[in-house]
Scaffold this motif. Structure first.
Motif, PDB file in Angstrom:
ATOM      1  N   LEU A  39      -6.146   0.267  18.930  1.00 18.72           N
ATOM      2  CA  LEU A  39      -6.399   0.451  20.356  1.00 18.72           C
ATOM      3  C   LEU A  39      -5.765   1.734  20.888  1.00 18.72           C
ATOM      4  N   ILE A  60     -12.785   3.168  22.939  1.00 16.07           N
ATOM      5  CA  ILE A  60     -11.770   2.217  22.462  1.00 16.07           C
ATOM      6  C   ILE A  60     -12.441   0.967  21.904  1.00 16.07           C
ATOM      7  N   SER A  61     -13.371   0.387  22.671  1.00 15.25           N
ATOM      8  CA  SER A  61     -14.066  -0.814  22.203  1.00 15.25           C
ATOM      9  C   SER A  61     -14.820  -0.526  20.911  1.00 15.25           C
ATOM     10  N   VAL A  64     -12.638  -0.387  17.759  1.00 15.79           N
ATOM     11  CA  VAL A  64     -12.270  -1.687  17.191  1.00 15.79           C
ATOM     12  C   VAL A  64     -13.444  -2.282  16.414  1.00 15.79           C
ATOM     13  N   GLY A 347     -13.407  -6.457  19.476  1.00  8.44           N
ATOM     14  CA  GLY A 347     -13.929  -5.209  20.018  1.00  8.44           C
ATOM     15  C   GLY A 347     -15.083  -5.422  20.974  1.00  8.44           C
ATOM     16  N   THR A 353     -10.318  -3.977  26.234  1.00  4.21           N
ATOM     17  CA  THR A 353     -10.128  -2.559  26.544  1.00  4.21           C
ATOM     18  C   THR A 353      -9.804  -2.338  28.015  1.00  4.21           C
ATOM     19  N   PHE A 356      -6.168  -2.754  28.180  1.00  8.27           N
ATOM     20  CA  PHE A 356      -5.411  -1.736  27.467  1.00  8.27           C
ATOM     21  C   PHE A 356      -5.444  -0.392  28.177  1.00  8.27           C
TER      22      PHE A 356
END
Length: 453
Positions: A39, A60-61, A64, A347, A353, A356
């Protein structure tokens, strides 16, 4: 790397299939040892490039999800791709400085999405080159020796650490005047908790040190009132990556900046995959080992190109999972498949996300400062344990040379010397110049017998 790794008592070997509860326990141990890194890496690269929040959340997603798919490819093995080992893939931290530097070279009038697409397209080409290099691994290791690897990793860690310190300072500077002390304290508390856990004898505490440190920093921020959890979004609860989300471009200069990192990443993967073979009680010599090694390195390159197509950053093998295998005694591929599934599912959860991306700046930059300091220490440790005395000489010459090269563009400007722009750009990136100097210096100092070994 592999120097201090010995064979471990395996409860479940590579082809064994543990019961679901045991497989899930082993998979969760792997998952929690890497998820914070997976992440964090794309978040920092996105911040370095300067893309907006929706695009940041997307990469980011996708990181993952692609890490899960890449892990499946690495473990399942498809023809020449994949090691067939329980080797977990994830977004590489090593590219943060290189991609951030490459992004800074584009004129401000070019949109950040176009910049990102060009960087990703160039990274895809780098990944494809790495597939070819995977089948020249013996020759590659003669050039990118432990001394070169250690020096490059050390310079990379120091560059990233300096960037993290600047980002931490910036997060403090934009905080309201009455919250300055609180904002600093939550970052310092994060660093303290990570260092406290990372230096414990208990290996499980070391594995969760980053995750627990970030959670501790967020809890303090909530307590001090400097942070509030994000409100639930009206968007869909589920996310699916789409290919060509950012139209891919190509720039040979960007590729030139990224290639030293790809080369060092390949060399590091050699060590990681060798360690995985050792802790899985598999041979680290002979044709089967070389086949696994080449397949693993080819998968690294393919997965990096695949990540670019879906709009995220290069992938590499993660070394911390070797510690999990050693601790749990589980080297089963079926556990790795479960890790891949956990990565893909988490993810696809948009709230992961969303949460995060909203983390307090001093918390995330404090945590990454520790990570980057560890990267620099890892480079020093490679030099200390895996090279002769020449490693220290290579380090000093490379660091001093990189600093000198860093000042040359200003010197050229001062004396009104017209130098091609590509040269001044490369000189401004210390990791690239440091790697070049390390290769040159190491080749000059290396004994002839070692070359022929």
């Amino acid at each position: 790397m592999t120097d201090n790794i010995t064979e471990t008592a395996s409860l479940y070997a590579l082809e064994d299939k543990p019961t679901l509860p045991k497989a899930l326990a082993g998979a969760l141990a792997h998952y929690f040892s890497i998820i914070a890194s997976i992440l964090t890496a794309p978040l920092l690269i996105a911040l370095a490039i300067g893309i907006d929040e929706p695009s940041t959340r997307y990469v980011i997603s996708t990181s993952v999800v692609i890490s899960g798919i890449a892990t499946f490819i690495q473990i399942r093995r498809f023809g020449l791709l994949g090691s067939g080992l329980l080797a977990i893939q994830g977004t590489s931290f090593a590219f943060i400085a290189a991609m951030g530097y490459a992004a800074s070279l584009f004129p401000p009038e070019i949109s950040r999405e176009t910049v990102l697409g060009t960087i990703l397209g160039s990274a895809a080409v780098g990944g494809l080159i790495c597939i070819g290099l995977a089948f020249c691994v013996e020759q590659l290791r003669k050039i990118i020796t432990p001394a070169v690897t250690g020096v490059t990793i050390c310079i990379l860690g120091l560059s990233l650490l300096w960037s993290a310190i600047n980002n931490f300072s910036f997060a403090v500077s934009i905080a309201p005047a009455d919250q300055g002390t609180a904002v600093i304290s939550q970052g310092v508390f994060t660093i303290f908790i990570i260092c406290l856990l990372a230096t414990r004898a208990n290996p499980y505490l070391r594995l969760v040190s980053i995750s627990v440190g970030i959670l501790a920093g967020v809890f303090l921020a909530l307590t001090l009132g400097t942070y509030a959890l994000p409100e639930s979004s009206a968007e869909s609860l589920f996310f699916v990556p789409t290919p060509w989300r950012f139209p891919l471009g190509f720039d040979p200069l960007v590729l030139l900046i990224l290639m030293p990192i790809f080369l060092v990443s390949l060399t590091e993967s050699v060590g990681d995959l060798t360690a995985t073979s050792l802790v899985s009680n598999l041979p680290i010599k002979g044709p089967d080992y070389l086949r696994r090694l080449r397949g693993g390195l080819a998968a690294d390159g393919f997965n990096s190109a695949l990540a670019a197509v879906f709009g995220t950053f290069p992938n590499t093998t993660f070394s911390q999972n070797n510690a999990v295998i050693r601790l749990t005694g589980i080297a089963s591929r079926s556990v790795g498949m479960l890790v891949a599934l956990l990565l893909v599912v988490s993810g696809c959860m948009t709230w992961v996300t969303l949460l995060f991306v909203s983390l307090p700046g001093t918390v995330i930059h404090g945590a990454t400062a520790v990570l980057f300091a560890v990267i620099a220490y890892t480079g020093l440790n490679i030099i200390r344990t895996r090279t002769h005395s020449r490693g220290a000489i290579v380090l000093v010459i490379s660091c001093l040379g990189a600093l000198v090269f860093l000042q040359l563009p200003q010197f050229f400007t001062a004396i009104q010397l017209d130098v091609p722009e590509v040269i001044t750009i490369i000189l401004g990136f210390p990791v690239a110049t440091g790697t070049f100097l390390a290769i040159l210096t190491d080749a000059m100092l290396r004994p002839p017998l070692e070359d022929s070994a």
